[in-house]
Design an enzyme around this catalytic site. Structure first.
Site, PDB file in Angstrom:
ATOM      1  CB  CYS A   2      -0.885  -0.003   1.233  1.00 41.29           C
ATOM      2  SG  CYS A   2      -1.751  -1.565   1.448  1.00 41.29           S
ATOM      3  NE  ARG A  27       3.066   1.695  -5.418  1.00 38.50           N
ATOM      4  CZ  ARG A  27       3.775   1.683  -4.331  1.00 38.50           C
ATOM      5  NH1 ARG A  27       5.053   1.369  -4.382  1.00 38.50           N
ATOM      6  NH2 ARG A  27       3.243   1.958  -3.170  1.00 38.50           N
ATOM      7  CD1 TRP A  74      -1.996  -5.368  -2.933  1.00 40.12           C
ATOM      8  CD2 TRP A  74      -2.816  -4.391  -4.759  1.00 40.12           C
ATOM      9  NE1 TRP A  74      -1.957  -6.283  -3.958  1.00 40.12           N
ATOM     10  CE2 TRP A  74      -2.462  -5.711  -5.092  1.00 40.12           C
ATOM     11  CE3 TRP A  74      -3.363  -3.570  -5.755  1.00 40.12           C
ATOM     12  CZ2 TRP A  74      -2.639  -6.237  -6.361  1.00 40.12           C
ATOM     13  CZ3 TRP A  74      -3.520  -4.099  -7.022  1.00 40.12           C
ATOM     14  CH2 TRP A  74      -3.160  -5.415  -7.306  1.00 40.12           C
ATOM     15  CG  ASN A  98       2.156   0.420   3.408  1.00 40.58           C
ATOM     16  OD1 ASN A  98       0.972   0.699   3.350  1.00 40.58           O
ATOM     17  ND2 ASN A  98       3.079   1.014   2.676  1.00 40.58           N
ATOM     18  N   GLY A  99       1.691  -3.653   5.116  1.00 44.31           N
ATOM     19  CA  GLY A  99       2.243  -4.930   5.574  1.00 44.31           C
ATOM     20  C   GLY A  99       1.156  -5.839   6.100  1.00 44.31           C
ATOM     21  CD  GLU A 477       6.795 -17.061 -17.597  1.00 42.89           C
ATOM     22  OE1 GLU A 477       5.843 -17.481 -18.263  1.00 42.89           O
ATOM     23  OE2 GLU A 477       6.872 -15.897 -17.176  1.00 42.89           O
ATOM     24  CE  LYS A 481       7.301 -13.110 -19.032  1.00 40.16           C
ATOM     25  NZ  LYS A 481       6.277 -13.346 -18.042  1.00 40.16           N
ATOM     26  CD  GLU A 484       4.992 -11.309 -22.036  1.00 42.81           C
ATOM     27  OE1 GLU A 484       3.830 -10.948 -22.246  1.00 42.81           O
ATOM     28  OE2 GLU A 484       5.327 -11.882 -20.989  1.00 42.81           O
ATOM     29  CG  HIS A 500      10.136 -36.519 -30.649  1.00 42.29           C
ATOM     30  ND1 HIS A 500      10.029 -37.795 -31.147  1.00 42.29           N
ATOM     31  CD2 HIS A 500      10.595 -36.640 -29.384  1.00 42.29           C
ATOM     32  CE1 HIS A 500      10.385 -38.662 -30.198  1.00 42.29           C
ATOM     33  NE2 HIS A 500      10.731 -37.980 -29.124  1.00 42.29           N
ATOM     34  CE  LYS A 597       0.531  -7.082 -14.976  1.00 42.39           C
ATOM     35  NZ  LYS A 597       1.629  -8.046 -15.228  1.00 42.39           N
TER      36      LYS A 597
HETATM   37  O1  M6R Z   1      -3.835 -11.926 -14.934  1.00 43.09           O
HETATM   38  P1  M6R Z   1      -3.587 -13.333 -15.410  1.00 43.09           P
HETATM   39  O2  M6R Z   1      -2.541 -14.040 -14.636  1.00 43.09           O
HETATM   40  O3  M6R Z   1      -4.846 -14.130 -15.512  1.00 43.09           O
HETATM   41  O4  M6R Z   1      -3.037 -13.118 -16.886  1.00 43.09           O
HETATM   42  C1  M6R Z   1      -2.757 -14.206 -17.709  1.00 43.09           C
HETATM   43  C2  M6R Z   1      -1.943 -13.787 -18.893  1.00 43.09           C
HETATM   44  O5  M6R Z   1      -2.629 -12.835 -19.668  1.00 43.09           O
HETATM   45  C3  M6R Z   1      -0.574 -13.210 -18.490  1.00 43.09           C
HETATM   46  O6  M6R Z   1       0.129 -14.101 -17.694  1.00 43.09           O
HETATM   47  C4  M6R Z   1       0.261 -12.891 -19.750  1.00 43.09           C
HETATM   48  O7  M6R Z   1       0.613 -14.054 -20.404  1.00 43.09           O
HETATM   49  C5  M6R Z   1       1.495 -12.060 -19.373  1.00 43.09           C
HETATM   50  N1  M6R Z   1       1.676 -10.993 -20.311  1.00 43.09           N
HETATM   51  C6  M6R Z   1       2.738 -12.843 -19.347  1.00 43.09           C
HETATM   52  O8  M6R Z   1       3.870 -12.096 -19.063  1.00 43.09           O
END
Ligand code: M6R
Length: 602
Positions: A2, A27, A74, A98-99, A477, A481, A484, A500, A597
């Protein structure tokens, strides 16, 4: 995490505090509040929702006074409602926090027997009443008596209307800074909140208690006065929002040890895992016959690791599905099916739809989520919240590692309740998990090595990531990363699948990131590395000192932890590789093209 802002001086406190809270709003918060003191009177206003709601109400309800405290919340304990927003008040005392207070339920029970009536579901209100119960007219002494009774992590900012102009703050494992002006002083959880007011700061240390007035500031540790250096901060406001890091993603990568500690806090008490918010009876846990994890993107990768955990320790058949696939396929569900949606935002449309469908068919739903009271949390029967705090970079980092920890905790909890692991075994597993944040810190110290790596590797058009077992999802993953945020084509594979198909791609222009930390399948991973090198592929190994391979192009050494927890460590090098390559290429790291996001549409 927070946001806290406090002011004491000669100017009107409310606009300064509101401005400070606004500077933290990037944030994303769910409620806010301000309290000021004037003529010994407490003036307070709180509002659920975005800060603009509080601002709208303040337009018609001025809070007078030149001393005050404010907070953006938050939610962690209790929903994001006006009642749960801070400041919380008891008699003449108001405070923001906070915490997390781990023992708040015990304290609450005790205070209730003394006649205190609670208006909120928060752990923070407990602190206000606790201090009040120890108050005999001297706020400093009441706070000093209260502190040893609080277990957990917290930063506190406290006012007492009997002592207008004085603010008391306490730091314990949650950041708090003092800012100094001319005849006025400021307190905040984060530099950006008050960077427009001052550049002179003291960064409080754990166990510090400070008494701040307009003219003075005295810091104590255990009642003994101490000195702390005043530092001048020259960051731009934009750099300050990122804690001096170039991007939010880099800041969030570095926040992972803290996020993990917060996620574990209060979950293991007196030798037992306590996950009350799961809301599952012993009988319901015993009756589970099948588990399905549903998620998208990075959360889906976390869910894949979760399957390994659940099957290993609960022996319950577990499947993992991409939410957008799950919702449109035939499902075999009854009341003995447990469905676990995993989501950072709690708003992902496909995950939410999959959840609703499984629920309508009679499944029990326990979600893992980072946002309190989000749609997915509300629709679920039970929740295990991660405490990553707001994640701003589109590329998920700290949310992922906290999801892994939550899945591990949930697994151990189910195994505990089903008596598949005894208390000694649970204690060993929990202490291994608790050691992970320290191991993460070792990896984080190497950030600059990855920056140099990026200089040499940013021009390759394709990357492969390989891993086996627990680290197969980490290969996926790592590839996600990289693509993207750097727009480099990358694929993740189970290392055993390489022959394969993908092996046809390998030549001297193909970097192959191989996760080669100690495991039962280590020899097989090494054989896969040889296959890559035999075709002149460039192997970039993520290994420990005991598994560091010879003759590969690059090796990133990580600390050795158990195989099953190694994904929490091994993902960090892949985050750094993606981040530094994207940064070197000048990409918009925090807001990559075409991505949002939170994906709230199908
Ligand atoms: O908010 P969520 O965890 O449900 O989101 C899922 C995906 O949209 C999210 O993880 C997306 O793949 C990210 N951009 C990955 O870095």
């Amino acid at each position: 995490m927070c946001g806290i802002v406090g002011y004491t001086g000669t100017r009107a406190a409310m606009p300064i505090i509101l401005e400070g809270l606004k500077r933290l709003e990037y944030r994303g918060y769910d409620s806010a509040g301000i309290t000021t003191i004037s003529n010994g009177k407490v003036n307070s206003l709180k509002a659920a929702g975005k800060l603009r709601e509080l601002e709208r109400q303040l337009a018609s309800q001025h809070l007078p006074g030149s001393c005050g405290i404010g907070h953006t919340r938050w939610a962690t304990h209790g929903k994001p409602t006006t009642e749960n927003a801070h400041p919380h008040c008891s008699g003449t005392i108001s405070l923001v926090h906070n915490g997390i207070i781990e023992n708040y339920l015990l304290l609450k029970k005790d205070l209730q027997t003394k006649g205190y009536i609670f208006q909120s579901q928060t752990d923070t209100e407990v602190i206000a009443h606790l201090i009040h119960s120890l108050y005999d007219g001297n706020i400093l002494s009441a706070v000093q008596k209260a502190i040893p009774k609080l277990h957990g992590a917290y930063s506190l900012l406290i006012t007492d209307s009997n002592q207008p102009g004085t603010l008391i703050c306490v730091k314990h494992q949650s950041p708090l800074i003092l800012g100094f002006g001319d005849g006025e002083n400021f307190i905040a959880s984060d530099i950006p909140a008050i960077l427009n007011q001052t550049r002179q700061f003291i960064f409080l240390e754990d166990s510090d208690l400070a008494v701040v007035t307009a003219q003075d500031c005295q810091i104590y540790v255990n009642g003994i006065p101490v000195e702390r250096p005043v530092k001048t901060v020259s960051w731009s406001p934009a750099a300050a929002e990122k804690d001096g890091h170039k991007h939010f993603m880099l800041k969030e990568i570095h926040e992972q040890p803290r996020a993990l500690r917060d996620t574990l806090r209060g979950k293991y008490v007196d030798g037992k895992l306590v996950l009350d918010d799961l809301q599952l009876s012993h009988q319901e846990i015993t009756d589970i016959k099948r588990i399905t994890l549903v998620a998208c993107g990075t959360s889906w990768h976390a869910a894949m690791v979760g399957k390994y955990y659940l099957e290993k320790y609960t022996s319950i058949p577990t499947e993992v599905d991409i939410a957008s696939e799950y919702r449109y396929r035939r499902k075999i569900i009854d009341s003995s099916t447990l469905v676990i949606p995993v989501s950072q935002s709690g708003e992902t449309a496909d995950t939410l739809a999959a959840l609703k469908e499984a629920k309508s068919m009679g499944a029990k739903i326990l979600c893992i989520c980072n946002v309190m009271d989000s749609s997915i949390a509300r629709e679920s029967h039970g929740v295990l919240y991660t405490s990553a705090g707001p994640e701003i970079g589109v590329a998920s980092t700290k949310a992922f590692t906290t999801q892994l920890a939550a899945l591990y905790l949930m697994t151990l909890y189910l195994a505990q309740q089903r008596q598949q692991l005894n208390s000694t075994q649970i204690a060993v597993k929990v202490s291994e998990l608790q050691a992970i944040p320290d191991a993460m810190e070792q990896v984080l110290r190497d950030s600059e090595r990855y920056a140099r790596f990026a200089e040499r590797y940013h021009n390759y058009p394709d990357f492969l990531f390989l891993g086996r077992s627990y680290n197969f999802p980490i290969a996926l993953e790592g590839a996600l990363k990289l693509k993207e945020i750097s727009y480099i084509h990358a694929e993740g594979y189970a290392a055993g699948e390489m022959k394969h198909g993908p092996i046809a791609l390998i030549d001297e222009n193909m970097p192959v990131v191989v996760i080669a930390t100690p495991s039962e399948v280590q020899d097989k991973v090494f054989a896969n590395m040889e296959e890559v090198m035999a075709r002149k592929g460039k192997v970039v190994a993520i290994a420990t000192n005991s598994t560091a391979p010879e003759a590969v192009s690059d090796t990133f050494i990580v600390p050795e932890v158990s195989d099953e927890l190694s994904p929490l460590i091994n993902v960090i090098p892949t985050q750094f590789i993606a981040y530094h390559i994207a940064d070197f290429k000048g990409c918009d790291v925090d807001q990559p093209r075409n991505l949002a996001k939170s994906v709230t549409v199908e």
